[in-house]
Each structure stands twice: as structure tokens, then as C-alpha cells.
Design a protein around this motif. Structure first.
Motif, short mmCIF file in Angstrom:
data_model
loop_
_atom_site.label_atom_id
_atom_site.label_comp_id
_atom_site.label_asym_id
_atom_site.label_seq_id
_atom_site.Cartn_x
_atom_site.Cartn_y
_atom_site.Cartn_z
N VAL A 72 9.73 -51.47 17.17
CA VAL A 72 9.00 -50.21 17.28
C VAL A 72 9.90 -49.06 16.83
O VAL A 72 11.11 -49.07 17.09
N THR A 73 9.31 -48.12 16.13
CA THR A 73 9.99 -46.86 15.84
C THR A 73 9.11 -45.76 16.39
O THR A 73 7.91 -45.96 16.61
N SER A 74 9.70 -44.61 16.65
CA SER A 74 8.87 -43.52 17.17
C SER A 74 9.23 -42.21 16.47
O SER A 74 10.33 -42.04 15.96
N GLU A 75 8.26 -41.32 16.46
CA GLU A 75 8.49 -39.99 15.88
C GLU A 75 7.57 -39.01 16.58
O GLU A 75 6.57 -39.40 17.20
N ASN A 76 7.92 -37.73 16.51
CA ASN A 76 7.05 -36.71 17.09
C ASN A 76 5.84 -36.50 16.20
O ASN A 76 5.92 -36.61 14.98
N ALA A 77 4.71 -36.17 16.84
CA ALA A 77 3.50 -35.86 16.08
C ALA A 77 2.82 -34.67 16.75
O ALA A 77 2.87 -34.53 17.98
N GLU A 78 2.23 -33.81 15.97
CA GLU A 78 1.56 -32.61 16.51
C GLU A 78 0.08 -32.59 16.16
O GLU A 78 -0.57 -31.56 16.22
N SER A 79 -0.44 -33.74 15.77
CA SER A 79 -1.84 -33.81 15.36
C SER A 79 -2.42 -35.15 15.81
O SER A 79 -1.73 -36.16 15.73
N PRO A 80 -3.66 -35.20 16.27
CA PRO A 80 -4.68 -34.13 16.33
C PRO A 80 -4.51 -33.14 17.47
O PRO A 80 -5.24 -32.15 17.50
N GLY A 137 -4.94 -45.29 19.49
CA GLY A 137 -4.68 -45.70 18.10
C GLY A 137 -4.53 -44.47 17.23
O GLY A 137 -5.35 -43.56 17.29
N ALA A 138 -3.46 -44.41 16.42
CA ALA A 138 -3.13 -43.18 15.69
C ALA A 138 -4.19 -42.83 14.65
O ALA A 138 -4.28 -41.68 14.22
N ASP A 139 -5.01 -43.81 14.29
CA ASP A 139 -6.10 -43.51 13.35
C ASP A 139 -7.29 -42.87 14.07
O ASP A 139 -8.26 -42.45 13.44
N ILE A 140 -7.23 -42.77 15.40
CA ILE A 140 -8.33 -42.26 16.25
C ILE A 140 -9.61 -43.05 15.94
O ILE A 140 -10.72 -42.55 16.11
N GLN A 141 -9.44 -44.26 15.47
CA GLN A 141 -10.58 -45.11 15.12
C GLN A 141 -10.41 -46.49 15.74
O GLN A 141 -11.15 -47.41 15.42
N ALA A 288 -18.24 -42.46 12.42
CA ALA A 288 -17.37 -42.03 11.32
C ALA A 288 -16.05 -41.49 11.87
O ALA A 288 -15.97 -41.05 13.02
N SER A 289 -15.04 -41.52 11.04
CA SER A 289 -13.72 -41.07 11.47
C SER A 289 -13.69 -39.56 11.73
O SER A 289 -14.12 -38.77 10.90
N PRO A 290 -13.13 -39.16 12.90
CA PRO A 290 -13.03 -37.73 13.20
C PRO A 290 -11.92 -37.03 12.43
O PRO A 290 -11.77 -35.82 12.53
#
Ligand SMILES: [Zn+2]
Length: 407
Positions: A72-80, A137-141, A288-290
Motif C-alpha cells: 500500500v502507498t498513501s497520499e493526501n487528497a482534497e477531492s471530492p 472507493g476512490a472512484d466513488i463508484q 452514473a459516476s458523480p
């Protein structure tokens, strides 16, 4: 050589088609002071080289024990939303055999930023995907089934959630055998329950005009949409919460509405009728994907169906008021498509108007056939919609629609 590749490809496709959806096993404990302790095991059964999840940075994750061949690797995310950590799992040997990813973490249930819908309020909890309190899930799907055991709920909290919901003395067990991207839950004091066709409705006051209009129009709009799309796949649990923000949202068989200051003694019926019909329509329009252009197939489609309900139930004059307001509100909206997720005005104003124009252009029988055919599709994307539109309404109509959505 080509033959072998062909077989491998066929095998992969078959594997994908038959893979079980991800399953979440959630053990969570809430304390009344607002701390969450969680132990979440995500079981994946799809052969993927990589899979990413998002979790709010307000949680501290314990070191993970990973299955062999998984890193596993990790990183910061600011979205969604703000302040997330993205965990990216890498699979050395992608396999369709079940792989368990176990997340153990703790931290405040409350988000740092103001969402307008705090997770914990004096009346209880309202949890949904925006709070990023479980690995999403990072795809929000990523749609999953779930078994959740949540502890630390006081006995007077009434729980509204999806699937089989069993209240215990100290918590709740949720067994959901249908898939969704979220694990939403309302657990609040003072909620009372009413039933209507296709709907279980929860509100702190079932005698208010607003609650009455919601229940009545949930019932009649469900019956109206069923004449087009067939029986509602699940009874919809609908909770009307109270907070300043009017935000409402729909998941599979689950909807949250807000009184949002709208519960006046003289409130007209049309507002709540439009609103609740839109939410009921999501029973067929939520695939559908948001994160993409295609999100109009969720919001604009549900709003178009709400307009259809207004026309059928309240008549042409009320519908025209609705159309006029949308025309005024969306005159500077810009294109619905071509720039990622459409904005609010594009989704709820311009998109539905273009669908209404399409309806007039190809005629009601063709429009009904198009929407019914599309609603049956397991995935909702614009190319699939355009394919059906071309077949049902002709290539010119499809070209007109695509251009209208991009201008
Ligand atoms: Zn909606």
C-alpha cells in the motif's frame, strides 16, 4: 497467438462479469463525545492490479496487516471533499480469489470543515459518504454489500438505514445484500414512522403539512413512475431530518430530506411534491459516476422525471411555472457536458430542460421508450444513452441532444 490472446481476454471478461461485488464488514463504536473506533474489512473479489480508497485524514489508521503480495502507498487528497488520505493498494498477482483489506482507525466522527450537515448533532447522527468515515472507493463508484455492527447508540435513537436493520440495546446491526457506494445512516431521537406505497417515512412530526405532503407525494409519484419502469426495486426508507441546510440525497432504497426551514403552516404542496418525486425517481436514476460529465444521468434525469410527475399530477400550469423558473435560472448556465461533473444549475436547470425539449422533439411514446430502456441498463453513461436515443429517436435527435448538452 491471436487465438490465445482472444481466449485470455474472454476469460478475463467472464471473470469480471461474474465477480462478486466488494463486501464490507464493519465493526464500529461511537462514543457520545463524538469519537469513532472502526474496524473495517473490505473483501475484494475482482482481479485488479490496483485499488484505491479514500478515508478522512481526521482518522488515525493503525498499521495494516496486508495479505501476501499486497502493498500500500498513501497520499493526501482534497477531492471530492477536503482532508482525505488516499490509500492505494498494489496487487503483485491480481486474483479473483477473495482478498481482505483490513482498516482499523479512530478519530472524531465530526468533520473539521462545516458540511452544513454535521455527522453528530444534539438529536443524534446523520452519516453519509460526505463524512468519509469509512474507506470509500476512490472512484466513488465502488458499490458494495455490507454487514455492519455499530455500537454506542443510546436506546432512544431511532435508526434509519438500508437493508435489514436490527436495533440492539446498545447499537444496531445492518445487513445489506444489495450494492451501494455509501453506508448511510440516520440515528436520531424522536423520529416517528409512517408507511405509504413503496415508502417508509420517518419524521419528528408526522402531523406537519410538510411531512404530509412528502408522504402523499412519495406514494403517488412511486405509483406514477412504476407505470413506466415497473415495481420499485426496494421499499424506500425516507428520513426527514432537521437542519438549516436544505440538502437532500438519495441512495438505493434510502433518502434523506431536510425540513430546512420549509415546514411552514401554509407551505404549498407543489414544492415538497417536486422534491420528493425527484428523490423517488432516483430509484431508477442513480447509476452514473458523480465525478464525470455523465452525472446528468443521475440528477438531470431524476429532475426530468419529477417534471413529468408535476405535469401528470398538478397539470400544465404548475409545470410551466417550473419550466419558467428553470429557464430564468439557467440562462447563463454554460454547457452541461464537456468539463467534468456539471454544476448545480446545469444539473437541475439546464439538463432537465434539454431532456424536456428532447421529449417534445421525439414525442412522448419515443421518450418513454428511451427512458424505460435506459433505466434497465446496469451502467449509465452518455454513450449508452446516445446509442438508445439513436435507435429509438433517430440519429438527428441524438446529434441534436449531444450538441445541446455541449453548448
Ligand atoms: Zn437528486
Amino acid at each position: 497467438m491471436h487465438k490465445i490472446l482472444g481466449l485470455v481476454l474472454a476469460g478475463l471478461l467472464a471473470g469480471t462479469a461474474h465477480a462478486a461485488p466488494p463486501h464490507y464488514k464493519v465493526a464500529a463504536s461511537f462514543d457520545p463525545a463524538g469519537k469513532l473506533d472502526a474496524d473495517v474489512t473490505v473483501t475484494l473479489t475482482e482481479a485488479l492490479p490496483e485499488k484505491a480508497f479514500l478515508l478522512s485524514r481526521r482518522f488515525v489508521l493503525q498499521p495494516m496487516k496486508l495479505p501476501k503480495g499486497v502493498t500500500v502507498t498513501s497520499e493526501n487528497a482534497e477531492s471530492p471533499v477536503e482532508e482525505l488520505t488516499k490509500y492505494i493498494f498494489h496487487f503483485a498477482r491480481p486474483t479473483a480469489k477473495p482478498v481482505d483489506l483490513n482498516f482499523r482507525y479512530s478519530g472524531p466522527i465530526q468533520t473539521k470543515y462545516d458540511s452544513g450537515a454535521p455527522a453528530l448533532r444534539p438529536e443524534g447522527y446523520e452519516l453519509f459518504i460526505d463524512h468519509m468515515w469509512f474507506p470509500v472507493g476512490a472512484d466513488i463508484q465502488t458499490r458494495f454489500t455490507v454487514d455492519a455492527e455499530i455500537e454506542g447508540l443510546e436506546p432512544d435513537l431511532v435508526v434509519v438505514a438500508q437493508g435489514d436493520v436490527t436495533r440492539t440495546k446498545t447499537g444496531v446491526k445492518i445487513h445489506r445484500d444489495f450494492i451501494d457506494i455509501d453506508l448511510p445512516m440516520v440515528a436520531m431521537r424522536g423520529l416517528k414512522r409512517a408507511e405509504a406505497h413503496g415508502v417508509e417515512f420517518f419524521s419528528r412530526d408526522l402531523t406537519s403539512r410538510l411531512a404530509g405532503f412528502h408522504v402523499k407525494n412519495a406514494d403517488t409519484s412511486a405509483r406514477y413512475f412504476e407505470t413506466l419502469f415497473g415495481p420499485l426495486p426496494h421499499t424506500v426508507r425516507m428520513a426527514m431530518v432537521w437542519r438549516a441546510k436544505g440538502l437532500g440525497y438519495a441512495r438505493t432504497a434510502y433518502t434523506v430530506l431536510s425540513e430546512g426551514g420549509r415546514s411552514a403552516p401554509d407551505i404549498p404542496e407543489i414544492g415538497p411534491a417536486r422534491y420528493v418525486a425527484h428523490e423517488i425517481a432516483h430509484a431508477w436514476w442513480m447509476l452514473a459516476s458523480p465525478l464525470t460529465d455523465d452525472f446528468w444521468l443521475v440528477e438531470s434525469a431524476a429532475e426530468y422525471m419529477s417534471m413529468r410527475y408535476v405535469e401528470a399530477q398538478f397539470g400544465a400550469v404548475e409545470l410551466q411555472k417550473n419550466i419558467d423558473a428553470k429557464v430564468t435560472g439557467s440562462k447563463d448556465a454554460g454547457p452541461v457536458m464537456g468539463h467534468g461533473r456539471p454544476n448545480r444549475v446545469q444539473l437541475y436547470g439546464k439538463g432537465p430542460l434539454i431532456l424536456w425539449d428532447l421529449d417534445k422533439r421525439i414525442g412522448r411514446p419515443a421518450m418513454d421508450k428511451l427512458m424505460i430502456t435506459m433505466a434497465r441498463e446496469p451502467a449509465h453513461t452518455t454513450p449508452i444513452f446516445l446509442k438508445h436515443l439513436t435507435e429509438i429517436g433517430g440519429a438527428d435527435a441524438a446529434k441534436w441532444f449531444d450538441t445541446a448538452m455541449h453548448s
